[in-house]
Write an enzyme that holds these catalytic residues in place. Structure first.
Site, PDB file in Angstrom:
ATOM      1  N   GLU A 160      42.864 -33.470  54.377  1.00 28.34           N
ATOM      2  CA  GLU A 160      43.840 -33.633  55.450  1.00 28.34           C
ATOM      3  C   GLU A 160      43.550 -34.868  56.299  1.00 28.34           C
ATOM      4  OE1 GLU A 160      46.706 -32.116  56.131  1.00 28.34           O
ATOM      5  OE2 GLU A 160      46.431 -31.079  54.228  1.00 28.34           O
TER       6      GLU A 160
ATOM      7  N   CYS B  48      62.709 -35.506  49.834  1.00 27.68           N
ATOM      8  CA  CYS B  48      63.376 -35.932  51.084  1.00 27.68           C
ATOM      9  C   CYS B  48      62.625 -37.134  51.647  1.00 27.68           C
ATOM     10  CB  CYS B  48      63.401 -34.780  52.082  1.00 27.68           C
ATOM     11  SG  CYS B  48      64.488 -35.078  53.510  1.00 27.68           S
TER      12      CYS B  48
ATOM     13  N   CYS C 145      69.150 -36.287  47.426  1.00 23.75           N
ATOM     14  CA  CYS C 145      69.922 -35.214  48.054  1.00 23.75           C
ATOM     15  C   CYS C 145      70.589 -34.290  47.026  1.00 23.75           C
ATOM     16  CB  CYS C 145      70.977 -35.812  48.985  1.00 23.75           C
ATOM     17  SG  CYS C 145      70.266 -36.659  50.427  1.00 23.75           S
TER      18      CYS C 145
ATOM     19  N   CYS D   7      68.366 -31.509  46.083  1.00 24.45           N
ATOM     20  CA  CYS D   7      67.739 -30.836  47.225  1.00 24.45           C
ATOM     21  C   CYS D   7      68.279 -29.421  47.405  1.00 24.45           C
ATOM     22  CB  CYS D   7      67.977 -31.651  48.500  1.00 24.45           C
ATOM     23  SG  CYS D   7      67.297 -30.866  49.973  1.00 24.45           S
TER      24      CYS D   7
ATOM     25  N   CYS E 132      72.366 -28.929  54.960  1.00 30.83           N
ATOM     26  CA  CYS E 132      71.712 -30.037  55.651  1.00 30.83           C
ATOM     27  C   CYS E 132      72.731 -30.815  56.480  1.00 30.83           C
ATOM     28  CB  CYS E 132      71.041 -30.963  54.638  1.00 30.83           C
ATOM     29  SG  CYS E 132      70.293 -32.429  55.391  1.00 30.83           S
TER      30      CYS E 132
END
Length: 350
Positions: free
Chosen positions: A41, A196, A203, A206, A212
């Protein structure tokens, strides 16, 4: 009228997408221990997975657990980090490991407040560690998640503004599923990084597209709103590439604060007059032999740096160099094991 997907629907769609399209073979996932999750991370902050993976594997091979990291020297940690950039991350990682050994029994604390008290761990990173290492119900809000939430919910305003960020945190926490928190956390990062995306999002593929708001209104290129900006200033640094008769390079340690803090670099000066004064104090040779090389441009978040290298070969150093802990001669064969800023390493290779 189109509305953002309901809470349960959003997480279910995202997990279904992740099962088929997500990344399941990242090096920090097998095994997925708190130390490996934490290290990944920190490395992934402002850095892409493809860049991080080889650095992670090299780092974990040298320092396989938290006590080993705490016991390592700062030079070793910075050398392993060299090339990843944003070196404050490495210094904070090292400092946090020492704190964990001192007050947490050599382990990462399984508590959000205790994690956030460690150097280099903010709210989102703490959430990612809790969710992925222990399956805790904790939200994340990195750049990928901000982008997805701004588009799906049609949120205007730069996501770095406190008011906008506060709104996004409320949404992110409301969308958390009751199970599979580690997968859900990874799914959010993968979704923003691979589908995205900032430019040319896919899209049509998606699972959120039917609901959206950015897709409905043709605003995917506008959202999230960009940071109000101004042109980055350009600074110039004259770097001295000094070699002795044996081909060793003279390195100088950077100050403990500021850009590239504590890394080894080349002697650097704001102008040539200052560089010549420094050379007069440290070398015996004629300074007219300075050779200017091709400039290198390096970008930081808040300015651009133009590095102008000047080469001196076959130099005889004054005795003061041997007495200075912040100067050292380094054989080129050892440069790979020394923490150097990426543009300096590139310059020395050239």
């Amino acid at each position: 009228m189109t509305q953002a997907p309901a809470v349960a629907d959003f997480s279910a769609r995202l997990l279904d997408w992740f099962d088929t399209h997500g990344r399941h073979d990242l090096p920090w996932q097998h095994p997925r221990t708190p130390y490996r999750v934490w290290l990944s991370e920190i490395m992934l902050q402002q850095t892409q997975v493809a860049v991080v993976a080889p650095y992670f594997e090299r780092f974990i091979a040298a320092l396989p657990n938290l006590p080993a990291l705490a016991a390592a020297s700062q030079d070793q940690v910075l050398a392993l980090w060299s090339g990843l950039g944003y070196y404050a991350r490495a210094r904070n990682l090292h400092a946090a490991a020492k704190v964990c050994v001192e007050i947490h029994g050599g382990e990462l604390p399984r508590d959000a407040a205790a994690l956030r008290a460690l150097p280099g761990i903010g709210r989102s990173t703490a959430g990612a560690i809790l969710a992925q290492a222990w399956g805790e119900r904790a939200a994340i809000l990195d750049g990928n998640v901000k982008r997805v939430l701004c588009r799906v919910h049609g949120i205007d305003g730069w996501p770095g503004m406190p008011a906008i960020e506060k709104k996004l945190w409320v949404i992110a926490e409301s969308l958390l599923p009751d199970a599979r928190l580690a997968d859900y956390t990874q799914a959010q990062m993968d979704f923003g990084a691979t589908l995205c995306t900032r430019a040319d999002p896919a899209c049509r593929q998606c699972p959120m597209q039917p609901d959206c708001i950015a897709s409905r209104d043709g605003r995917t290129a506008e959202l999230p709103s960009p940071k109000p900006g101004k042109p980055l200033p350009l600074r110039t640094a004259h770097m001295l590439v000094i070699e002795d008769a044996a081909g060793r390079v003279l390195l100088q340690r950077r100050p403990p604060t500021g850009v590239w803090a504590c890394l080894w670099s080349l002697p650097e000066h704001a102008d040539l007059a200052e560089a010549r004064l420094w050379l007069e104090r440290h070398v015996h040779d004629e300074l007219e032999r300075l050779q200017a090389g091709e400039p290198i441009l390096h970008g930081f978040s808040h300015y651009r740096l133009q590095i102008r290298p000047h080469r001196l070969r076959g130099i005889r150093a004054r005795d003061a160099i041997g007495d200075n802990e912040d100067l050292r001669w380094a054989p080129r064969s050892e440069l790979a094991n020394i923490g150097l800023p990426a543009p300096v390493r590139r310059l020395l290779k050239e």
